[in-house]
Every structure is written in C-alpha cells, then in structure tokens.
Design a protein around this motif. Structure first.
Motif, PDB file in Angstrom:
ATOM      1  N   SER A  42     -15.950  -1.156 -11.844  1.00 45.64           N
ATOM      2  CA  SER A  42     -14.564  -0.698 -11.790  1.00 45.64           C
ATOM      3  C   SER A  42     -13.693  -1.715 -11.083  1.00 45.64           C
ATOM      4  O   SER A  42     -14.172  -2.514 -10.265  1.00 45.64           O
ATOM      5  N   ASP A  44     -11.658  -0.631  -9.006  1.00 44.08           N
ATOM      6  CA  ASP A  44     -11.583   0.074  -7.719  1.00 44.08           C
ATOM      7  C   ASP A  44     -12.755  -0.344  -6.831  1.00 44.08           C
ATOM      8  O   ASP A  44     -13.915  -0.124  -7.159  1.00 44.08           O
ATOM      9  N   THR A  46     -13.867   0.848  -4.127  1.00 43.42           N
ATOM     10  CA  THR A  46     -14.685   1.940  -3.596  1.00 43.42           C
ATOM     11  C   THR A  46     -15.658   2.478  -4.643  1.00 43.42           C
ATOM     12  O   THR A  46     -16.571   3.224  -4.306  1.00 43.42           O
ATOM     13  N   GLN A  80      -4.446  -4.043  -3.990  1.00 42.50           N
ATOM     14  CA  GLN A  80      -5.669  -3.639  -3.311  1.00 42.50           C
ATOM     15  C   GLN A  80      -6.192  -4.833  -2.533  1.00 42.50           C
ATOM     16  O   GLN A  80      -5.480  -5.438  -1.738  1.00 42.50           O
ATOM     17  N   ASP A 133     -10.581  -0.186 -17.364  1.00 38.35           N
ATOM     18  CA  ASP A 133     -10.529   0.907 -16.406  1.00 38.35           C
ATOM     19  C   ASP A 133      -9.151   1.562 -16.499  1.00 38.35           C
ATOM     20  O   ASP A 133      -8.211   1.015 -17.080  1.00 38.35           O
ATOM     21  N   VAL A 135      -6.401   3.106 -13.834  1.00 38.43           N
ATOM     22  CA  VAL A 135      -6.182   3.051 -12.391  1.00 38.43           C
ATOM     23  C   VAL A 135      -4.752   3.446 -12.037  1.00 38.43           C
ATOM     24  O   VAL A 135      -3.852   3.403 -12.876  1.00 38.43           O
ATOM     25  N   LEU A 139      -4.988   0.506  -7.779  1.00 39.28           N
ATOM     26  CA  LEU A 139      -6.309   0.318  -8.378  1.00 39.28           C
ATOM     27  C   LEU A 139      -7.309   1.416  -8.054  1.00 39.28           C
ATOM     28  O   LEU A 139      -8.513   1.226  -8.243  1.00 39.28           O
ATOM     29  N   LEU A 140      -6.882   2.564  -7.581  1.00 38.45           N
ATOM     30  CA  LEU A 140      -7.788   3.705  -7.495  1.00 38.45           C
ATOM     31  C   LEU A 140      -8.094   4.160  -8.917  1.00 38.45           C
ATOM     32  O   LEU A 140      -7.179   4.390  -9.707  1.00 38.45           O
ATOM     33  N   SER A 141      -9.365   4.306  -9.235  1.00 35.76           N
ATOM     34  CA  SER A 141      -9.753   4.596 -10.612  1.00 35.76           C
ATOM     35  C   SER A 141      -9.593   6.079 -10.938  1.00 35.76           C
ATOM     36  O   SER A 141     -10.216   6.941 -10.301  1.00 35.76           O
ATOM     37  N   ASN A 145     -12.959   7.751  -9.792  1.00 36.76           N
ATOM     38  CA  ASN A 145     -12.716   8.047  -8.379  1.00 36.76           C
ATOM     39  C   ASN A 145     -11.766   9.223  -8.188  1.00 36.76           C
ATOM     40  O   ASN A 145     -11.145   9.366  -7.138  1.00 36.76           O
ATOM     41  N   HIS A 190      -1.438  10.822  -8.164  1.00 36.00           N
ATOM     42  CA  HIS A 190      -1.655   9.380  -8.308  1.00 36.00           C
ATOM     43  C   HIS A 190      -0.962   8.802  -9.546  1.00 36.00           C
ATOM     44  O   HIS A 190      -1.069   7.594  -9.777  1.00 36.00           O
TER      45      HIS A 190
END
Length: 219
Positions: A42, A44, A46, A80, A133, A135, A139-141, A145, A190
């Motif tokens: 990803s 992301d 995390t 990010q 991806d 996001v 860039l939080l997926s 995520n 988001h």
C-alpha cells in the motif's frame, strides 16, 4: 508528467516481515477484502511499513521498524512520509541489510495541494507497476486501513475482491476509481479519496546516481 502521472514521492518499504506478524487473522478479517494475499502492499505506511524511523509504527514491535528504523532528517517530503528525492532516500539507506523495495507513489491527476516537483519528476521503464491503491489526502488507505463492518463486508468482498491482485491492489486504474466512490460514501470523515499508483524500482539500488542525477536503470 508521465503516463504514470505525477510522482508524489519515493519511499523504501520492508519485505522481510511475514504476513502473520504484520497481519494476524483478526486484522485481515477486519481490514482486507482478500484475506488470502501473501503480503498487502500500500501507499499507506501503516499498511506496508517503511524502514525509516517512524514512531507511529512502534506498535509493530519489529526490529528495524518504528523508532528503531533508519534515522532520517525531520523534513523529507510533503505527502505522508514520502521523500521528494530518489537519490537522497537511497543515500540514507546504505547500511540496511534486510530485503526492501524502493517505491514511487504517483497520482494520475494533480494532488489536492501543490506538491513540489520530485527528483526525478517521472518514471521510466525501470519501474514495475504494483497496482493502484485508494487513499485519502494523506495516503491513508481506504482499501486496507478503514475497517469493514460485519454488515457490509460480505457484499463488498463479493463485488471487489476479484478485482484485487496478489498485493491487494487494484490491477486497473478504472476499478480503483470506482472504489473511490464506495470509500467516499462509507468513510466520509476521510473523503474525498483518490487513486494512486504504486511502483517498484527494478534493478540494483546502487545504480541510482547522486542527488540531481537522472535515474535510468538497465534491465
């Protein structure tokens, strides 16, 4: 600008952690539409951890990640934890011995805020597309995520799992764009979500020239 879109930045991600350590069964059931992938990748960090020091990854308790990662300067990029310079990120990693992937994250359309031009600003045929991806602006997926609720997960898996590749990424940009609509509706806090491309450098990282050079790695 290239066919891949604008480069948001570069990163180096781990490839040594087994699936079971990063993704125990409960996490896979809650956050993945395909639970059979060998390793979710990803944009992301995390979801797919980077090797540079990052306190937000301390929960992994994995040597070489989190606060025990490779030290970095306080400012590296604008989106990010991505770096703007490919050569600089490679130069910061000379002693790292674990298997890693050097990646680029691209956007097919201009980002929602002005992103400084990366160096190099575009990709060439030394990069392999890993997939697409979905996001948010940081860039939080939305794909890996934003946990799936019990009442929705079966229908979502039935519709979307078959479109995901072995990395749990969309193989087609159009499919990722369609999932943006789903993510905007189900995770409104988001929204708006966006499509981004994830690319892996093919070749020896030692071939990357000093800062300011042109990256061209032979096949």
């Amino acid at each position: 600008m290239t066919p891949a879109g604008m480069v948001l930045g570069y990163d180096v991600r781990e490839r040594w952690c087994p699936l079971e350590r990063l993704w125990p069964v409960p996490r896979r059931q809650q956050f993945l539409l395909r639970t059979d992938v060998a390793k979710p990748l990803s944009a992301d960090v995390t979801v797919w951890p980077g090797v540079f020091a990052d306190p937000q990854l301390d929960w992994l308790e994995e040597p070489g990640l989190g606060s025990n990662g490779v030290p970095v300067p306080s400012m590296r990029g604008w989106v990010q934890n991505l770096w703007q310079s490919l050569a600089a990120i490679v130069a910061a990693l000379p002693e790292h011995g674990g298997p890693v992937d050097i990646i680029a994250v691209t956007s097919p359309v201009p980002w929602h805020f002005a992103v400084p031009v990366s160096e190099p600003p575009g990709l060439d045929d030394s990069w392999d597309l890993l997939g697409y991806d979905v996001v948010d602006g940081w860039l939080l997926s939305g794909l890996m995520n934003c946990g799936y609720e019990e009442h929705e997960v079966d229908a979502l898996r039935s519709r979307w799992a078959r479109l995901l590749n072995a990395h749990h990424l969309f193989g087609a940009e159009g499919d990722a764009a369609a999932f943006v609509v789903v993510s905007d509706a189900r995770v409104r806090e988001h929204a708006p979500f966006r499509v981004c491309g994830l690319w892996r450098l093919r070749g020896d990282r030692s071939a990357v020239p000093p800062v300011g050079g042109v990256v061209r790695i032979a096949r």
